[in-house]
Scaffold this motif. Sequence first.
Motif, mmCIF file in Angstrom:
data_model
loop_
_atom_site.group_PDB
_atom_site.id
_atom_site.type_symbol
_atom_site.label_atom_id
_atom_site.label_comp_id
_atom_site.label_asym_id
_atom_site.label_seq_id
_atom_site.Cartn_x
_atom_site.Cartn_y
_atom_site.Cartn_z
ATOM 1 N N ASP A 47 0.834 -1.213 0.000
ATOM 2 C CA ASP A 47 0.000 0.000 0.000
ATOM 3 C C ASP A 47 0.860 1.251 0.000
ATOM 4 O O ASP A 47 1.933 1.310 0.607
ATOM 5 C CB ASP A 47 -0.907 -0.015 1.248
ATOM 6 N N LYS A 48 0.332 2.267 -0.692
ATOM 7 C CA LYS A 48 1.014 3.575 -0.688
ATOM 8 C C LYS A 48 0.407 4.363 0.466
ATOM 9 O O LYS A 48 -0.775 4.685 0.459
ATOM 10 C CB LYS A 48 0.742 4.271 -2.027
ATOM 11 N N THR A 49 1.207 4.607 1.507
ATOM 12 C CA THR A 49 0.663 5.242 2.707
ATOM 13 C C THR A 49 1.249 6.627 2.894
ATOM 14 O O THR A 49 2.046 7.097 2.076
ATOM 15 C CB THR A 49 1.009 4.418 3.954
ATOM 16 N N ALA A 50 0.861 7.256 4.006
ATOM 17 C CA ALA A 50 1.373 8.586 4.336
ATOM 18 C C ALA A 50 2.900 8.564 4.468
ATOM 19 O O ALA A 50 3.567 9.570 4.278
ATOM 20 C CB ALA A 50 0.732 9.078 5.626
ATOM 21 N N LEU A 51 3.434 7.373 4.817
ATOM 22 C CA LEU A 51 4.890 7.277 4.960
ATOM 23 C C LEU A 51 5.577 7.109 3.608
ATOM 24 O O LEU A 51 6.794 7.239 3.497
ATOM 25 C CB LEU A 51 5.257 6.077 5.839
ATOM 26 N N GLY A 52 4.788 6.743 2.585
ATOM 27 C CA GLY A 52 5.374 6.496 1.266
ATOM 28 C C GLY A 52 4.884 5.187 0.717
ATOM 29 O O GLY A 52 4.098 4.497 1.364
ATOM 30 N N PRO A 53 5.301 4.794 -0.496
ATOM 31 C CA PRO A 53 4.826 3.553 -1.095
ATOM 32 C C PRO A 53 5.386 2.315 -0.375
ATOM 33 O O PRO A 53 6.433 2.383 0.242
ATOM 34 C CB PRO A 53 5.336 3.638 -2.534
ATOM 35 N N HIS A 54 4.656 1.200 -0.477
ATOM 36 C CA HIS A 54 5.051 -0.094 0.099
ATOM 37 C C HIS A 54 5.347 -0.022 1.584
ATOM 38 O O HIS A 54 6.317 -0.576 2.073
ATOM 39 C CB HIS A 54 6.287 -0.661 -0.638
ATOM 40 N N LEU A 58 4.564 -1.029 7.963
ATOM 41 C CA LEU A 58 5.304 -0.069 8.798
ATOM 42 C C LEU A 58 4.339 0.869 9.520
ATOM 43 O O LEU A 58 4.548 1.235 10.682
ATOM 44 C CB LEU A 58 6.279 0.756 7.945
ATOM 45 N N VAL A 59 3.252 1.232 8.804
ATOM 46 C CA VAL A 59 2.246 2.108 9.420
ATOM 47 C C VAL A 59 1.578 1.393 10.594
ATOM 48 O O VAL A 59 1.391 1.969 11.668
ATOM 49 C CB VAL A 59 1.204 2.548 8.363
ATOM 50 N N VAL A 60 1.244 0.124 10.365
ATOM 51 C CA VAL A 60 0.644 -0.658 11.459
ATOM 52 C C VAL A 60 1.569 -0.646 12.659
ATOM 53 O O VAL A 60 1.160 -0.377 13.793
ATOM 54 C CB VAL A 60 0.370 -2.108 10.996
ATOM 55 N N GLU A 61 2.852 -0.902 12.410
ATOM 56 C CA GLU A 61 3.834 -0.943 13.479
ATOM 57 C C GLU A 61 3.928 0.412 14.177
ATOM 58 O O GLU A 61 4.001 0.501 15.402
ATOM 59 C CB GLU A 61 5.189 -1.306 12.862
ATOM 60 N N LYS A 62 3.901 1.467 13.378
ATOM 61 C CA LYS A 62 4.078 2.810 13.916
ATOM 62 C C LYS A 62 2.939 3.187 14.874
ATOM 63 O O LYS A 62 3.156 3.745 15.942
ATOM 64 C CB LYS A 62 4.145 3.810 12.763
ATOM 65 N N TYR A 63 1.694 2.846 14.457
ATOM 66 C CA TYR A 63 0.556 3.300 15.260
ATOM 67 C C TYR A 63 0.145 2.327 16.357
ATOM 68 O O TYR A 63 -0.676 2.662 17.204
ATOM 69 C CB TYR A 63 -0.637 3.606 14.351
ATOM 70 N N ALA A 251 -6.943 7.671 11.016
ATOM 71 C CA ALA A 251 -7.111 7.229 9.632
ATOM 72 C C ALA A 251 -7.652 8.364 8.752
ATOM 73 O O ALA A 251 -7.245 8.504 7.592
ATOM 74 C CB ALA A 251 -8.043 6.020 9.587
ATOM 75 N N THR A 252 -8.551 9.153 9.294
ATOM 76 C CA THR A 252 -9.108 10.256 8.501
ATOM 77 C C THR A 252 -8.024 11.269 8.167
ATOM 78 O O THR A 252 -8.022 11.872 7.096
ATOM 79 C CB THR A 252 -10.241 10.963 9.277
ATOM 80 N N ALA A 253 -7.094 11.442 9.115
ATOM 81 C CA ALA A 253 -6.037 12.423 8.893
ATOM 82 C C ALA A 253 -4.992 11.898 7.915
ATOM 83 O O ALA A 253 -4.454 12.664 7.108
ATOM 84 C CB ALA A 253 -5.388 12.802 10.220
ATOM 85 N N THR A 254 -4.674 10.603 7.975
ATOM 86 C CA THR A 254 -3.555 10.081 7.175
ATOM 87 C C THR A 254 -4.000 9.258 5.970
ATOM 88 O O THR A 254 -3.183 8.881 5.150
ATOM 89 C CB THR A 254 -2.670 9.176 8.049
ATOM 90 N N ASP A 256 -4.678 6.244 6.005
ATOM 91 C CA ASP A 256 -4.235 4.849 6.165
ATOM 92 C C ASP A 256 -5.360 4.033 6.804
ATOM 93 O O ASP A 256 -5.218 3.513 7.912
ATOM 94 C CB ASP A 256 -2.979 4.783 7.044
ATOM 95 N N VAL A 257 -6.482 3.943 6.097
ATOM 96 C CA VAL A 257 -7.695 3.381 6.693
ATOM 97 C C VAL A 257 -7.514 1.933 7.142
ATOM 98 O O VAL A 257 -7.711 1.589 8.310
ATOM 99 C CB VAL A 257 -8.877 3.486 5.707
ATOM 100 N N LEU A 258 -7.112 1.073 6.204
ATOM 101 C CA LEU A 258 -7.029 -0.349 6.516
ATOM 102 C C LEU A 258 -5.964 -0.645 7.570
ATOM 103 O O LEU A 258 -6.157 -1.494 8.440
ATOM 104 C CB LEU A 258 -6.745 -1.140 5.235
#
Lengths: 328, 255
Positions: A47-54, A58-63, A251-254, A256-258
């Motif tokens: 997924d392309k997330t607020a942190l960048g592609p793929h 990492l987002v899951v880990e971060k939050y 999620a609304t802010a970033t 990164d819903v899923l």
Amino acid sequence: MADAVAQRPAAIEAVPVRHPGRWVAAIVVLAIAAYILYTIGTAIGNDKTALGPHTGWLVVEKYLFTGLIFQGILVTLQLTVLAMVVGIVLGVILAVMRLSPNPVMSWVSWLYIWFFRGTPVLVQIFFWFNLNLVLKSIDIGIPFTPLWLHADTNTLIPPFMAALLGLGLNEAAYMAEIVRAGIISVEHGQTEAAQALGMNRGLVMRRIVLPQAMRVIIPPTGNETISMLKTTSLAFGASVTELFTRQQQIATATYDVLELLIVASIWYLVMTSILTVGQYYIERHFGRGTQRGLPLTPIQRLRRTLFTFHAPPPMPVEAPLSLASEHR
Amino acid sequence: MSDTPMVKAEAVHKSFGRLEVLRGIDLEVSPGEVMCMIGPSGSGKSTFLRCINHLEKIDCGRLSVDGELVGYREGGDKLYELRDREVCRKRSEIGMVFQRFNLFPHMTALENVIEAPMRVKKESRAVAVERARKLLERVGLADKVDVYPNQLSGGQQQRVAIARALAMEPKLMLFDEPTSALDPELVGDVLDVMRGLAEDGMTMVVVTHEMGFAREAGDSLVFMDGGVIVESGKPRDVLANPQQERTRSFLSKVL
């Protein structure tokens, strides 16, 4: 008798029946499960997330361990505990009312259960949340006296209270039925024996019937608690900042819903797992006197295995007392 | 000994719906007397026993224990129903032992015995425990004090149940087929305890099928059938030389 033992024939040795079908079924099921997990897992990973592609994982880990999520967890736990306390206390009262010889009591209880079990929790939460639209203040007091309390609906029912009322009052209806089933399950002879000793209705209920009803009440109450932990997410409807609302805000802010749904899911799973273990030990406590020696807990079993270096025997440590001393 | 009968029944009737279970029972039990009641099942013996401590309400007639009406108070020419609290107080003076023991399964033997003295008579724990230990010793279960009922045999459970009833220091003991649910080899121990009680002068009403016990320990015997007392008298007389045809045919089947 020793001869009979000595003549025992050799143990049977036979070629066991093979079960190829079981192997095929197991492989098919595992393959399907692996495919589903792999597809979703890689999709999130790519997924392309607020942190960048793929960077999905990492987002899951971060939050997973952020302050906002922890704040949400705290509120979720508060709501769960308080709503269950309201539900259980009110549920016991409703169950006793339902079984009361006074027909008015019984009917009021029936009506309560009918209404609160028959309407959706979300509707009830919204109801309490929006009550201030029609009812500006709440007054409670003794008629024809100056002893009256006056409170503004908005201050009396803030969002958290609205969610608590919605969840707790709804839960009480379900708990009432669970408690009633438990009370009915206690053999009538128990009540008679207690009455014959001169115990009054209250004592019989408190000391004899309810403790025995607990064995029947606890397992479904555990289920209700686990269910409540997840149902608190409906407090979202009253803008209470519990776990679900918190992850939604992030999620609304970033966008990164899923990823944040997975964060929330992980924490819900952790909490329900802890509750499941707690339920096991509570059931064990109220099971005393019903089994001949309680079974070992998993930890006791593990300890035994570790310290004795062999598998635990099938018998419990608190071995049943023998009945051999009947004729002394 | 006072001359007030411990139990006095006059024309006691009781129906369950349209089924008339008791159709006019008259009897007297004197203080210190051991009365045994025998008869086929459904004859109303157990129901009568349950009426004595007001577990069942009688429909008509008069039933009194120690000179006081069961379940009612007389004022002038009217009867007033007793309040829950008064019914409880009267029940606390009457011990009852059930066919199915009905021990409290979530309490140990000792806890079963001290429960009512502590909660109903408000005795201190120390006093209640001391008496309970003595009673459990008396029924031969001194070593089973901390055991839960389901770890006891039927005979042991019934003896705990007797100790539990005695802990309230009752003036009257009711036994509702106390040995009917027991294996034959366990009956003896329970009957021994009951015999001991009878010798100590306890007033007892015993519904039983144990003719041996009735003959040896009973002061009087009542044969019931179809909700009435068919025959009564000294146990030896009734058992050896029954006057009524129905008594004779019943005894010929059970002896």
